[in-house]
Design a protein around this motif. Structure first.
Motif, PDB file in Angstrom:
ATOM      1  N   ASP A  27       0.958  -1.150  -0.159  1.00  0.00           N
ATOM      2  CA  ASP A  27      -0.158  -0.129  -0.127  1.00  0.00           C
ATOM      3  C   ASP A  27       0.942   1.176  -0.092  1.00  0.00           C
ATOM      4  OD1 ASP A  27      -2.856   0.636  -0.291  1.00  0.00           O
ATOM      5  OD2 ASP A  27      -2.768   1.461   1.953  1.00  0.00           O
ATOM      6  N   ALA A  28       2.161   1.260   0.448  1.00  0.00           N
ATOM      7  CA  ALA A  28       2.822   2.523   0.413  1.00  0.00           C
ATOM      8  C   ALA A  28       3.532   2.527  -0.865  1.00  0.00           C
ATOM      9  CB  ALA A  28       4.220   2.039   1.349  1.00  0.00           C
ATOM     10  N   GLN A  29       3.366   1.754  -1.844  1.00  0.00           N
ATOM     11  CA  GLN A  29       4.039   1.881  -3.253  1.00  0.00           C
ATOM     12  C   GLN A  29       3.073   2.950  -4.035  1.00  0.00           C
ATOM     13  OE1 GLN A  29       6.788   0.283  -4.090  1.00  0.00           O
ATOM     14  NE2 GLN A  29       6.543  -0.430  -2.025  1.00  0.00           N
ATOM     15  N   PRO A  30       3.602   4.072  -4.725  1.00  0.00           N
ATOM     16  CA  PRO A  30       3.001   4.847  -5.265  1.00  0.00           C
ATOM     17  C   PRO A  30       2.008   4.278  -6.766  1.00  0.00           C
ATOM     18  CG  PRO A  30       5.261   4.959  -6.085  1.00  0.00           C
ATOM     19  CD  PRO A  30       5.101   3.965  -4.850  1.00  0.00           C
ATOM     20  N   ASP A  31       2.333   2.951  -7.113  1.00  0.00           N
ATOM     21  CA  ASP A  31       1.547   2.621  -8.158  1.00  0.00           C
ATOM     22  C   ASP A  31       0.556   1.439  -7.526  1.00  0.00           C
ATOM     23  OD1 ASP A  31       3.951   0.817  -7.558  1.00  0.00           O
ATOM     24  OD2 ASP A  31       3.801   0.491  -9.734  1.00  0.00           O
ATOM     25  N   MET A  32       0.393   1.345  -6.259  1.00  0.00           N
ATOM     26  CA  MET A  32      -0.422   0.143  -5.755  1.00  0.00           C
ATOM     27  C   MET A  32      -1.346   0.526  -4.624  1.00  0.00           C
ATOM     28  SD  MET A  32       2.388  -2.890  -5.432  1.00  0.00           S
ATOM     29  CE  MET A  32       3.518  -3.076  -6.636  1.00  0.00           C
ATOM     30  N   ALA A  33      -2.543  -0.111  -4.561  1.00  0.00           N
ATOM     31  CA  ALA A  33      -3.574   0.274  -3.168  1.00  0.00           C
ATOM     32  C   ALA A  33      -3.933  -1.179  -2.944  1.00  0.00           C
ATOM     33  CB  ALA A  33      -4.536   1.130  -3.885  1.00  0.00           C
ATOM     34  N   VAL A  34      -3.806  -1.565  -1.819  1.00  0.00           N
ATOM     35  CA  VAL A  34      -4.393  -2.693  -1.342  1.00  0.00           C
ATOM     36  C   VAL A  34      -5.638  -2.437  -0.926  1.00  0.00           C
ATOM     37  CG1 VAL A  34      -4.323  -4.453   0.851  1.00  0.00           C
ATOM     38  CG2 VAL A  34      -2.178  -3.471  -0.164  1.00  0.00           C
ATOM     39  N   VAL A  35      -6.512  -3.292  -1.942  1.00  0.00           N
ATOM     40  CA  VAL A  35      -7.874  -3.202  -1.845  1.00  0.00           C
ATOM     41  C   VAL A  35      -8.641  -3.935  -0.661  1.00  0.00           C
ATOM     42  CG1 VAL A  35      -8.201  -1.874  -4.117  1.00  0.00           C
ATOM     43  CG2 VAL A  35      -8.586  -4.399  -3.707  1.00  0.00           C
ATOM     44  N   GLY A  36      -8.134  -4.723  -0.212  1.00  0.00           N
ATOM     45  CA  GLY A  36      -8.698  -5.673   0.744  1.00  0.00           C
ATOM     46  C   GLY A  36      -7.827  -6.659   1.211  1.00  0.00           C
ATOM     47  N   GLU A  37      -8.402  -7.661   2.449  1.00  0.00           N
ATOM     48  CA  GLU A  37      -7.330  -8.616   2.765  1.00  0.00           C
ATOM     49  C   GLU A  37      -8.311  -9.862   3.241  1.00  0.00           C
ATOM     50  OE1 GLU A  37      -5.499  -7.233   6.607  1.00  0.00           O
ATOM     51  OE2 GLU A  37      -4.733  -5.688   5.497  1.00  0.00           O
ATOM     52  N   ALA A  38      -7.816 -11.060   3.203  1.00  0.00           N
ATOM     53  CA  ALA A  38      -8.419 -12.314   3.481  1.00  0.00           C
ATOM     54  C   ALA A  38      -7.829 -13.255   4.610  1.00  0.00           C
ATOM     55  CB  ALA A  38      -8.699 -12.860   2.249  1.00  0.00           C
ATOM     56  N   ALA A  39      -8.250 -13.930   5.370  1.00  0.00           N
ATOM     57  CA  ALA A  39      -7.740 -14.727   6.038  1.00  0.00           C
ATOM     58  C   ALA A  39      -7.692 -16.170   6.003  1.00  0.00           C
ATOM     59  CB  ALA A  39      -8.092 -14.503   7.875  1.00  0.00           C
ATOM     60  N   ASP A  40      -8.286 -16.560   4.928  1.00  0.00           N
ATOM     61  CA  ASP A  40      -8.215 -17.987   4.353  1.00  0.00           C
ATOM     62  C   ASP A  40      -8.887 -18.003   2.806  1.00  0.00           C
ATOM     63  OD1 ASP A  40     -11.250 -18.159   4.349  1.00  0.00           O
ATOM     64  OD2 ASP A  40     -11.187 -18.073   6.270  1.00  0.00           O
ATOM     65  N   GLY A  41      -8.598 -19.025   2.225  1.00  0.00           N
ATOM     66  CA  GLY A  41      -8.988 -19.295   0.823  1.00  0.00           C
ATOM     67  C   GLY A  41     -10.434 -18.879   0.340  1.00  0.00           C
ATOM     68  N   ALA A  42     -11.237 -19.066   1.280  1.00  0.00           N
ATOM     69  CA  ALA A  42     -12.755 -18.914   0.740  1.00  0.00           C
ATOM     70  C   ALA A  42     -13.017 -17.601   1.129  1.00  0.00           C
ATOM     71  CB  ALA A  42     -13.662 -19.724   1.961  1.00  0.00           C
ATOM     72  N   ALA A  43     -12.339 -16.832   1.949  1.00  0.00           N
ATOM     73  CA  ALA A  43     -12.556 -15.388   1.922  1.00  0.00           C
ATOM     74  C   ALA A  43     -11.910 -14.755   0.797  1.00  0.00           C
ATOM     75  CB  ALA A  43     -12.013 -14.883   3.324  1.00  0.00           C
ATOM     76  N   ALA A  44     -10.894 -15.158   0.397  1.00  0.00           N
ATOM     77  CA  ALA A  44      -9.849 -14.690  -0.564  1.00  0.00           C
ATOM     78  C   ALA A  44     -10.712 -14.860  -1.997  1.00  0.00           C
ATOM     79  CB  ALA A  44      -8.415 -15.271  -0.807  1.00  0.00           C
ATOM     80  N   VAL A  45     -11.443 -15.953  -2.232  1.00  0.00           N
ATOM     81  CA  VAL A  45     -12.178 -16.193  -3.354  1.00  0.00           C
ATOM     82  C   VAL A  45     -13.534 -14.941  -3.441  1.00  0.00           C
ATOM     83  CG1 VAL A  45     -13.739 -17.717  -4.613  1.00  0.00           C
ATOM     84  CG2 VAL A  45     -11.679 -18.642  -3.676  1.00  0.00           C
ATOM     85  N   ARG A  46     -14.225 -14.948  -2.223  1.00  0.00           N
ATOM     86  CA  ARG A  46     -15.269 -13.906  -2.117  1.00  0.00           C
ATOM     87  C   ARG A  46     -14.921 -12.642  -2.233  1.00  0.00           C
ATOM     88  NH1 ARG A  46     -16.378 -17.301   2.368  1.00  0.00           N
ATOM     89  NH2 ARG A  46     -15.649 -15.517   3.720  1.00  0.00           N
ATOM     90  N   ALA A  47     -13.680 -12.319  -1.698  1.00  0.00           N
ATOM     91  CA  ALA A  47     -13.049 -10.900  -1.789  1.00  0.00           C
ATOM     92  C   ALA A  47     -12.660 -10.747  -3.333  1.00  0.00           C
ATOM     93  CB  ALA A  47     -11.820 -10.656  -0.900  1.00  0.00           C
TER      94      ALA A  47
END
Length: 227
Positions: A27-47
């Motif tokens: 998120d500190a990179q000028p060309d990037m933005a972290v739009v979300g986080e996930a704590a497991d695979g299922a949450a990652a798929v949904r996100a």
């Protein structure tokens, strides 16, 4: 207009410290933005489905749905790139992650600048593997029960020109476009064109899958003097 150049990143890791650290770095990179986080695979798929990131930074070992299955589901359903990170250079899931569609596979001990650059590379449609991971991939292929040349893939090699076949060999040896250009005495743009043709003819999504194809088709033989 500036926002159009910002890479949207989703970070998936079950360990709070890693997830927070990776998110902070990216998120500190000028060309990037972290739009979300996930704590497991299922949450990652949904996100991924809801947020439509450009790149998912995916841990392998997570409770419930692991990173491999999550990668497979995301890559099958969305035009999203996945960069897989793991603690272990001998992780038994390396091969499965690459087959699932991961665009890169690196170790978690990489430096912060290497992590950011890896995200950029994967987002651009290129791929990368840590040297230890490449060795693991080849070793895993050799050890698999019934390992051998896949006739269907071997037949596809006939669709390649002699130059394209050589480009595929170079890719499988882990060489970047600039290194291939120097080896073959051609321009880097020419190499990029050949790489694009190889991937298109063989129906491969990226260079990682090209490495797998080269070994499974018999183009590269593990343990040979040049490989």
């Amino acid at each position: 207009m500036a926002d159009e150049t910002v890479l949207r990143v989703l970070v998936a890791d079950d360990q709070d410290l890693f997830r927070a650290a990776f998110s902070m770095i990216l998120d500190a990179q000028p060309d990037m933005a972290v739009v979300g986080e996930a704590a497991d695979g299922a949450a990652a798929v949904r996100a991924a489905g809801e947020l439509r990131p450009d790149v998912v930074v995916m841990d392998v070992r997570m409770p419930g749905m692991n990173g491999i299955e999550a990668t497979q589901r995301i890559c099958a359903a969305l035009p999203v790139k996945v960069l897989v990170l793991t603690m272990f250079d001998l992780d038994e899931y390396v091969y499965d992650a690459l087959r699932a569609g991961a665009g890169g596979f690196l170790l978690k001990d990489i430096r912060r600048d290497e992590l950011a650059q890896a995200v950029r590379i994967v987002a651009a449609g290129d791929s990368l593997l840590a040297p230890a991971v490449t060795r693991r991939l080849v070793e895993d292929l050799v050890r698999r029960p019934g390992h051998g040349v896949v006739p269907r893939l071997a037949a596809q090699l006939r669709d390649l020109t002699e130059r394209e076949a050589e480009i595929l060999r170079q890719i499988a040896r882990g060489r970047a476009n600039a290194e291939i250009a120097g080896e073959l005495y051609v321009s880097e743009n020419t190499v990029k064109t050949h790489v694009s043709h190889v991937l298109g003819k063989l129906g491969l999504r990226d260079r990682v899958q090209a490495v797998v194809f080269a070994y499974e088709s018999g183009l590269i033989v593990p343990g040979s003097p040049h490989d």
